[in-house]
Write a protein that holds these residues in place. Structure first.
Motif, PDB file in Angstrom:
ATOM      1  N   THR A 134      29.716  -7.399 103.813  1.00  0.00           N
ATOM      2  CA  THR A 134      29.496  -8.818 104.074  1.00  0.00           C
ATOM      3  C   THR A 134      29.560  -9.604 102.792  1.00  0.00           C
ATOM      4  O   THR A 134      29.516  -9.063 101.692  1.00  0.00           O
ATOM      5  CB  THR A 134      28.110  -9.032 104.725  1.00  0.00           C
ATOM      6  OG1 THR A 134      27.107  -8.668 103.782  1.00  0.00           O
ATOM      7  CG2 THR A 134      27.961  -8.184 105.975  1.00  0.00           C
ATOM      8  N   HIS A 135      29.641 -10.955 102.960  1.00  0.00           N
ATOM      9  CA  HIS A 135      29.731 -11.801 101.774  1.00  0.00           C
ATOM     10  C   HIS A 135      28.449 -11.791 100.959  1.00  0.00           C
ATOM     11  O   HIS A 135      28.430 -12.247  99.834  1.00  0.00           O
ATOM     12  CB  HIS A 135      30.093 -13.236 102.181  1.00  0.00           C
ATOM     13  CG  HIS A 135      29.078 -13.894 103.055  1.00  0.00           C
ATOM     14  ND1 HIS A 135      29.340 -14.223 104.351  1.00  0.00           N
ATOM     15  CD2 HIS A 135      27.802 -14.276 102.822  1.00  0.00           C
ATOM     16  CE1 HIS A 135      28.262 -14.793 104.879  1.00  0.00           C
ATOM     17  NE2 HIS A 135      27.327 -14.826 103.970  1.00  0.00           N
ATOM     18  N   ALA A 136      27.333 -11.228 101.515  1.00  0.00           N
ATOM     19  CA  ALA A 136      26.087 -11.198 100.755  1.00  0.00           C
ATOM     20  C   ALA A 136      26.214 -10.312  99.527  1.00  0.00           C
ATOM     21  O   ALA A 136      25.435 -10.422  98.593  1.00  0.00           O
ATOM     22  CB  ALA A 136      24.945 -10.701 101.644  1.00  0.00           C
ATOM     23  N   LYS A 137      27.201  -9.404  99.540  1.00  0.00           N
ATOM     24  CA  LYS A 137      27.385  -8.510  98.413  1.00  0.00           C
ATOM     25  C   LYS A 137      28.325  -9.101  97.357  1.00  0.00           C
ATOM     26  O   LYS A 137      28.566  -8.473  96.341  1.00  0.00           O
ATOM     27  CB  LYS A 137      27.946  -7.171  98.907  1.00  0.00           C
ATOM     28  CG  LYS A 137      26.975  -6.430  99.842  1.00  0.00           C
ATOM     29  CD  LYS A 137      27.545  -5.102 100.279  1.00  0.00           C
ATOM     30  CE  LYS A 137      26.563  -4.383 101.199  1.00  0.00           C
ATOM     31  NZ  LYS A 137      27.096  -3.080 101.666  1.00  0.00           N
ATOM     32  N   LEU A 138      28.865 -10.273  97.618  1.00  0.00           N
ATOM     33  CA  LEU A 138      29.796 -10.879  96.680  1.00  0.00           C
ATOM     34  C   LEU A 138      29.045 -11.646  95.594  1.00  0.00           C
ATOM     35  O   LEU A 138      28.046 -12.301  95.867  1.00  0.00           O
ATOM     36  CB  LEU A 138      30.738 -11.841  97.401  1.00  0.00           C
ATOM     37  CG  LEU A 138      31.693 -11.209  98.430  1.00  0.00           C
ATOM     38  CD1 LEU A 138      32.495 -12.297  99.118  1.00  0.00           C
ATOM     39  CD2 LEU A 138      32.618 -10.218  97.764  1.00  0.00           C
ATOM     40  N   LYS A 139      29.573 -11.572  94.378  1.00  0.00           N
ATOM     41  CA  LYS A 139      29.008 -12.353  93.277  1.00  0.00           C
ATOM     42  C   LYS A 139      29.979 -13.482  92.970  1.00  0.00           C
ATOM     43  O   LYS A 139      31.143 -13.249  92.667  1.00  0.00           O
ATOM     44  CB  LYS A 139      28.795 -11.483  92.038  1.00  0.00           C
ATOM     45  CG  LYS A 139      28.170 -12.252  90.872  1.00  0.00           C
ATOM     46  CD  LYS A 139      27.740 -11.317  89.748  1.00  0.00           C
ATOM     47  CE  LYS A 139      26.485 -10.575  90.125  1.00  0.00           C
ATOM     48  NZ  LYS A 139      25.915  -9.805  89.016  1.00  0.00           N
ATOM     49  N   LEU A 140      29.482 -14.733  93.054  1.00  0.00           N
ATOM     50  CA  LEU A 140      30.316 -15.920  92.881  1.00  0.00           C
ATOM     51  C   LEU A 140      30.005 -16.602  91.560  1.00  0.00           C
ATOM     52  O   LEU A 140      28.853 -16.661  91.140  1.00  0.00           O
ATOM     53  CB  LEU A 140      30.079 -16.929  94.013  1.00  0.00           C
ATOM     54  CG  LEU A 140      30.944 -16.779  95.279  1.00  0.00           C
ATOM     55  CD1 LEU A 140      30.651 -15.462  95.971  1.00  0.00           C
ATOM     56  CD2 LEU A 140      30.705 -17.928  96.225  1.00  0.00           C
ATOM     57  N   LEU A 141      31.057 -17.146  90.933  1.00  0.00           N
ATOM     58  CA  LEU A 141      30.902 -17.998  89.751  1.00  0.00           C
ATOM     59  C   LEU A 141      31.362 -19.399  90.127  1.00  0.00           C
ATOM     60  O   LEU A 141      32.523 -19.620  90.477  1.00  0.00           O
ATOM     61  CB  LEU A 141      31.743 -17.465  88.584  1.00  0.00           C
ATOM     62  CG  LEU A 141      31.745 -18.332  87.318  1.00  0.00           C
ATOM     63  CD1 LEU A 141      30.331 -18.493  86.768  1.00  0.00           C
ATOM     64  CD2 LEU A 141      32.653 -17.738  86.254  1.00  0.00           C
ATOM     65  N   LEU A 142      30.428 -20.364  90.083  1.00  0.00           N
ATOM     66  CA  LEU A 142      30.716 -21.765  90.409  1.00  0.00           C
ATOM     67  C   LEU A 142      30.885 -22.545  89.110  1.00  0.00           C
ATOM     68  O   LEU A 142      29.984 -22.567  88.273  1.00  0.00           O
ATOM     69  CB  LEU A 142      29.571 -22.357  91.241  1.00  0.00           C
ATOM     70  CG  LEU A 142      29.608 -23.870  91.493  1.00  0.00           C
ATOM     71  CD1 LEU A 142      30.833 -24.244  92.311  1.00  0.00           C
ATOM     72  CD2 LEU A 142      28.339 -24.319  92.196  1.00  0.00           C
ATOM     73  N   VAL A 143      32.058 -23.190  88.933  1.00  0.00           N
ATOM     74  CA  VAL A 143      32.359 -23.963  87.724  1.00  0.00           C
ATOM     75  C   VAL A 143      32.576 -25.413  88.150  1.00  0.00           C
ATOM     76  O   VAL A 143      33.592 -25.759  88.747  1.00  0.00           O
ATOM     77  CB  VAL A 143      33.601 -23.420  86.999  1.00  0.00           C
ATOM     78  CG1 VAL A 143      33.751 -24.110  85.641  1.00  0.00           C
ATOM     79  CG2 VAL A 143      33.516 -21.921  86.822  1.00  0.00           C
ATOM     80  N   GLU A 144      31.604 -26.284  87.839  1.00  0.00           N
ATOM     81  CA  GLU A 144      31.629 -27.686  88.265  1.00  0.00           C
ATOM     82  C   GLU A 144      30.904 -28.521  87.224  1.00  0.00           C
ATOM     83  O   GLU A 144      29.760 -28.239  86.868  1.00  0.00           O
ATOM     84  CB  GLU A 144      30.948 -27.813  89.635  1.00  0.00           C
ATOM     85  CG  GLU A 144      30.692 -29.231  90.092  1.00  0.00           C
ATOM     86  CD  GLU A 144      31.952 -30.046  90.268  1.00  0.00           C
ATOM     87  OE1 GLU A 144      32.109 -31.041  89.524  1.00  0.00           O
ATOM     88  OE2 GLU A 144      32.793 -29.684  91.104  1.00  0.00           O
ATOM     89  N   ASP A 145      31.568 -29.567  86.681  1.00  0.00           N
ATOM     90  CA  ASP A 145      30.957 -30.353  85.612  1.00  0.00           C
ATOM     91  C   ASP A 145      29.973 -31.384  86.141  1.00  0.00           C
ATOM     92  O   ASP A 145      29.062 -31.782  85.426  1.00  0.00           O
ATOM     93  CB  ASP A 145      32.055 -31.042  84.770  1.00  0.00           C
ATOM     94  CG  ASP A 145      32.878 -32.017  85.608  1.00  0.00           C
ATOM     95  OD1 ASP A 145      32.908 -33.204  85.271  1.00  0.00           O
ATOM     96  OD2 ASP A 145      33.490 -31.583  86.592  1.00  0.00           O
ATOM     97  N   ASP A 146      30.128 -31.854  87.372  1.00  0.00           N
ATOM     98  CA  ASP A 146      29.200 -32.837  87.938  1.00  0.00           C
ATOM     99  C   ASP A 146      27.896 -32.131  88.328  1.00  0.00           C
ATOM    100  O   ASP A 146      27.878 -31.239  89.172  1.00  0.00           O
ATOM    101  CB  ASP A 146      29.838 -33.505  89.157  1.00  0.00           C
ATOM    102  CG  ASP A 146      28.996 -34.671  89.664  1.00  0.00           C
ATOM    103  OD1 ASP A 146      27.899 -34.407  90.207  1.00  0.00           O
ATOM    104  OD2 ASP A 146      29.417 -35.809  89.520  1.00  0.00           O
TER     105      ASP A 146
END
Length: 907
Positions: free
Chosen positions: A785-797
């Motif tokens: 499932t997506h719960a095992k995914l590690k995400l990197l969010l890149v947003e300047d605001d």
């Protein structure tokens, strides 16, 4: 003049007269000549004897009768036209002349000068010009019977005049062009600013060519075929080009940017070089329409191409050779001016550089003695700080070692006291003495823990925390601990970073600092707690060599107390040093804070003046990960059980005590004096639920290795470590290794009971989470499932970043959020990322540039581009990438991440 009796036409009238004298000649609608009325015969005779081209149209058919002078006007129609109806003779121009004829027959006279008449001659239609008059003719009764035309062809004169006018206009145009070129050249030559002189050149080019818009592109070689910057624009607003990339070296642009020559096209859409380069294959959608195209290279004295002048018009065929010649001259003048401006700029830069060097050298000479003195003082300060740091490190090692043995002694005493307490009555002096002894053990345990903290030997359990939220949550506790006479103000900066530290130790540090402040204020005053972001630069680190430059979260505690003199500040963090009266303090509070901060990779600084108060600042390193959810501190009940526990402990007294406590709690207990003996018990085939092992034991086999081998042989076994001093065997970087459970010595019977139940519960959860289809009957292999995914969010605001991170967190993803591509690159160095959600328009490093670097480090990383545009950035470079249009819902965000997961490239 009258006709003769025999009706023969009088002599004269030329060839036409001869034809009319023929007795058989008959005219349409009039019959033979001898039957004509006298007035008509008179008029015809006048026409025939005239040297000016004339004709008469008479009768109901408007019979056409002309003289010899008229024949050259339509030689291919003579003599067949004589006597025929007007409409038949001039059928090709009748629509043009019909209204004139009708008006004349109504009695109006007309005169026309240089009238254009498209006339058929020699089988083709050509433009002719005539000056002529139409006069109505009346018969003997006064009625209009026809019309008379006197005419003259003036085609040659009209054409000559037009050629003359065109020549004059061309001369005037050349004169105007020369004037524009000269004026522009004078302005360009006098201008030293490249921006302004290129604008003058483009404006002049638009005026010379009549283009709808023009531009100057500056040639910048990027090593990949050229990249060009819009330097000047005329005729349209700059916003018309902002959404398009700069032109590349396409087949249309290449001759200009390489300096091969002028490109002039009446219709660029029909040019074979047009539309030969991907991705647009021509002008992209929304581009200004261009049909007429003219481009001239601008080359420096050295022959290098500076750039190009480009002009366009929406209509084809608008640029002439004269315009091209004028632009070539203009481009040459612009090139000379740009070369001169560059040379002057280079000279100015060199003069400024030399002037700056001379000024710096002068200041250096003036301040050299002072700088040397400051450098020596700074070095002495750094050396003193280093000596103090080394001294504290040495004391820390000593106290850490003492605390280990001290904790083992306390564990034996505590365990036996607790067991003894079961055998004495609940009332009586014996019970009271045991209680007092246990209280003393607890104080000794706190003392040992302070020593371990100062020596940086305690097993920290750090988490990613928001320091502001943690400190704010302590408000009620601090008010109760400090009393009503202390005014507490807590200030947390906006946009606070996260830090990675042990939240329990932070709470202890805040409590110690605030209690010290209360005592310094003698129970009454103002206490300020501030939490914010800070950056310690290289200059600060030169004075404090133990500090690493970088970003920190700073916690500052400021009081209005008595302050510290310099000699006290130097010793403030040393263990057992205190200025409080006997019995009021151990001198371990600040030393514990110092050790914890240092063990966490941070820095501590005191600012104080006698009578003005004190500020102590704790700097903890910034974390780029998302905040961990801190579990509830509510302890489970202290109950026993019936499981089997293997106790591995080398200290005989400790082992005997813990075995008796566990047996008393109802557990079946096996025991071993070292790791090797414990492994023998495990390999005997005995059923064991929990391995309870000391961390530090003699022998070649160490406790971590024992635990690993126990798990290999008994996969369902739970492991609980205990120690008074870990010596880095299960603690690295001052932090307890992930997934391990530790019960620090000394511990109470209740603490042991709770920890055993907690370890068993965690182990049961671990076994359930890792169970496969073979372990759980009636199930299919679990889907990742997506719960095992590690995400990197890149947003300047900041607002978008916080909202998006919270949505992703609620969707079950593990999220790390950063505000720039540069920070994202730092994360990728040490963290495995599955999916990147990146804003396209980031400041500094753009979203696509960051994505390219990410794919270099992690070729299989999934990509989601969040943007307000409607197309992916250079989609061919980022296979499997997904476009997420702003604004987006949580459902759209979740779908984009799942799609990117499915489309990830195979590394």
């Amino acid at each position: 003049m009258t006709r003769r009796e025999d009706g023969v036409w009088p002599k004269g009238g030329g060839n036409i007269g001869e034809i009319l004298r023929n007795a058989d000649f008959s005219v349409s609608g009039l019959g033979p000549v001898k039957g004509w009325p006298v007035c008509l015969r008179y008029i015809v005779e006048v026409v025939l004897n005239s040297r000016q081209p004339k004709f008469v149209a008479w009768g109901p058919d408007l019979a056409f009768i002309y003289n010899d002078a008229y024949v050259p006007i339509f030689p291919d129609r003579h003599p067949g036209a004589l006597g025929k109806p007007f409409t038949e003779v001039w059928s090709d121009i009748w629509p043009q002349f019909e209204p004139i004829v009708h008006a004349t027959l109504q009695g109006e006279s007309h005169t026309f000068e240089e009238l254009l008449i498209p006339m058929r001659r020699d089988g083709r239609t050509e433009d002719t010009w005539f000056t002529f008059s139409y006069t109505p003719l009346r018969d003997e009764k006064g009625a209009i019977g026809g019309l008379l035309c006197a005419t003259m062809e003036v085609s040659a004169q009209v054409i000559a005049k037009r050629r003359e006018r065109h020549a004059l206009e061309e001369l005037r145009s050349k004169s105007d062009a020369l004037s524009i070129v000269n004026a522009a050249g004078a302005a360009i030559t006098a201008e030293l600013n490249i921006d302004r002189l290129t604008q003058i050149a483009v404006d002049a080019g638009v005026a010379l060519t009549g283009a709808e818009f023009g531009a100057f592109f500056y040639n910048v070689d990027d090593g990949e075929g050229g990249s060009y910057m819009l330097y000047a624009l005329s005729g349209v607003e700059r916003k018309n080009f902002e959404k398009f990339p700069m032109p590349r070296n396409t087949k249309v642009f290449a001759p200009t940017f390489t300096g091969e020559g002028v490109v002039r096209s009446d219709d660029i859409l029909l040019d074979p070089r047009y539309g030969q380069n991907a991705p647009y294959a021509g002008m992209p959608n929304g581009h200004l329409p261009v049909r007429s195209y003219l481009a001239v290279p601008v080359k420096s004295r050295s022959g290098a191409v500076i750039g190009g002048l480009f002009f366009g018009h929406a209509q084809p065929g608008r640029f002439t050779g004269a315009a091209e010649a004028s632009l070539v001259s203009l481009a040459g003048q612009a090139a000379v001016a740009i070369d001169n401006a560059r040379l002057l700029h280079a000279a100015d830069v060199e003069i400024a550089r030399r002037s700056s060097i001379e000024s710096q050298l002068r200041r250096l000479n003036e301040t050299l003695e002072l700088r040397v003195a400051n450098e020596i003082a700074e070095r002495q300060q750094a050396e003193a700080a280093l000596q103090q740091s080394q001294k504290m490190e040495s004391i820390g090692k000593l106290t850490g070692g003492v605390a280990h043995d001290f904790n083992n002694l306390l564990q034996v005493i505590s365990g036996n006291l607790q067991l003894l307490g079961k055998d004495v009555p609940n009332d009586g002096r014996a019970k009271e003495r045991i209680s007092n002894a246990l209280a003393a053990v607890e104080r000794g345990s706190r003392l040992a823990n302070h020593l371990l903290a100062f020596g940086r030997r305690q097993a920290l359990e750090p988490k990613v925390i928001n320091m502001g939220r943690l400190v704010t949550g302590m408000d009620d506790m601090l008010r109760r601990a400090l009393g009503e006479e202390v005014e507490i103000e807590t200030m947390v900066s906006g946009g606070l970073w996260n830090t990675f530290a042990d939240p329990v130790q932070i709470e202890n540090a805040v409590l110690n600092l605030t209690i010290n402040s209360r005592d310094a204020m003698e129970g009454s005053g103002k206490l300020t707690i501030e939490v914010g972001n800070a950056f310690l630069d290289d200059s600060y680190c030169r004075i404090h060599p133990e500090v690493t430059a970088g970003q920190y979260v700073v916690l500052a505690v400021t009081d209005s107390g008595c302050g510290m003199p310099p000699e006290v500040m130097v010793q403030a963090f040393e263990p057992f040093f205190t200025t409080k009266p006997e019995g009021r303090g151990t001198g371990l509070g600040l030393s514990m804070v110092y050790g914890f901060v240092k063990q966490s990779g941070g820095h501590v600084k005191i600012y104080s003046e006698v009578g003005e108060g004190t500020t102590i600042k704790l700097y903890l390193p910034r974390s780029f990960q998302t905040e961990d959810r801190v579990a509830s501190n509510e302890a489970p009940p202290s109950v026993g059980g019936t499981e089997t526990i293997l106790v591995a402990e080398d200290d005989d007294g400790v082992r005997a005590t813990v075995v008796e406590m566990l047996t008393d709690l109802g557990y079946y207990v096996l025991k071993a004096r070292d790791a090797q003996s414990a492994l023998t018990v495990i390999e005997s085939g005995a059923h064991i639920d929990v391995l309870f092992t000391d961390v530090v034991m003699p022998g070649a086999l160490k406790s971590p290795e024992l635990a690993r081998m126990a798990r290999q042989r008994l996969p369902n076994i739970a492991v609980l470590y205990t120690s008074g001093y870990t010596e880095n065997s299960i603690v690295h970087g001052g932090r307890l290794d992930p997934g391990l459970e530790l019960l620090s010595k000394p511990y109470t019977r209740e603490a042991l009971a709770r920890k055993i139940r907690l370890v068993l519960a965690h182990n049961a959860h671990r076994l359930h989470a890792t169970a496969g289809p073979a372990d759980i009957p009636g199930t299919t292999p679990p889907e990742i499932t997506h719960a095992k995914l590690k995400l990197l969010l890149v947003e300047d605001d900041a607002f978008i970043r916080m909202d998006t991170a919270e949505i992703l967190h609620d969707l079950g993803y593990e999220v790390i959020d950063v505000e720039s591509g540069e920070q994202g690159v730092e994360i990728l160095v040490h963290t495995k990322i599955d999916i990147i959600v990146a804003d396209v328009g980031l400041p500094g490093m753009s979203g696509p540039a960051f994505a390219a670097k990410a794919r270099e480090v992690l070729p299989s990383v999934g990509l989601v581009f969040a943007t307000g545009n409607s197309e992916l950035p250079d989609a061919s470079r980022f296979s499997g990438s997904v476009l997420l249009s702003k604004p987006f819902s949580s459902r759209a965000l979740d779908l984009a991440v799942k799609t990117a997961t499915q489309q990830r490239p195979i590394a």
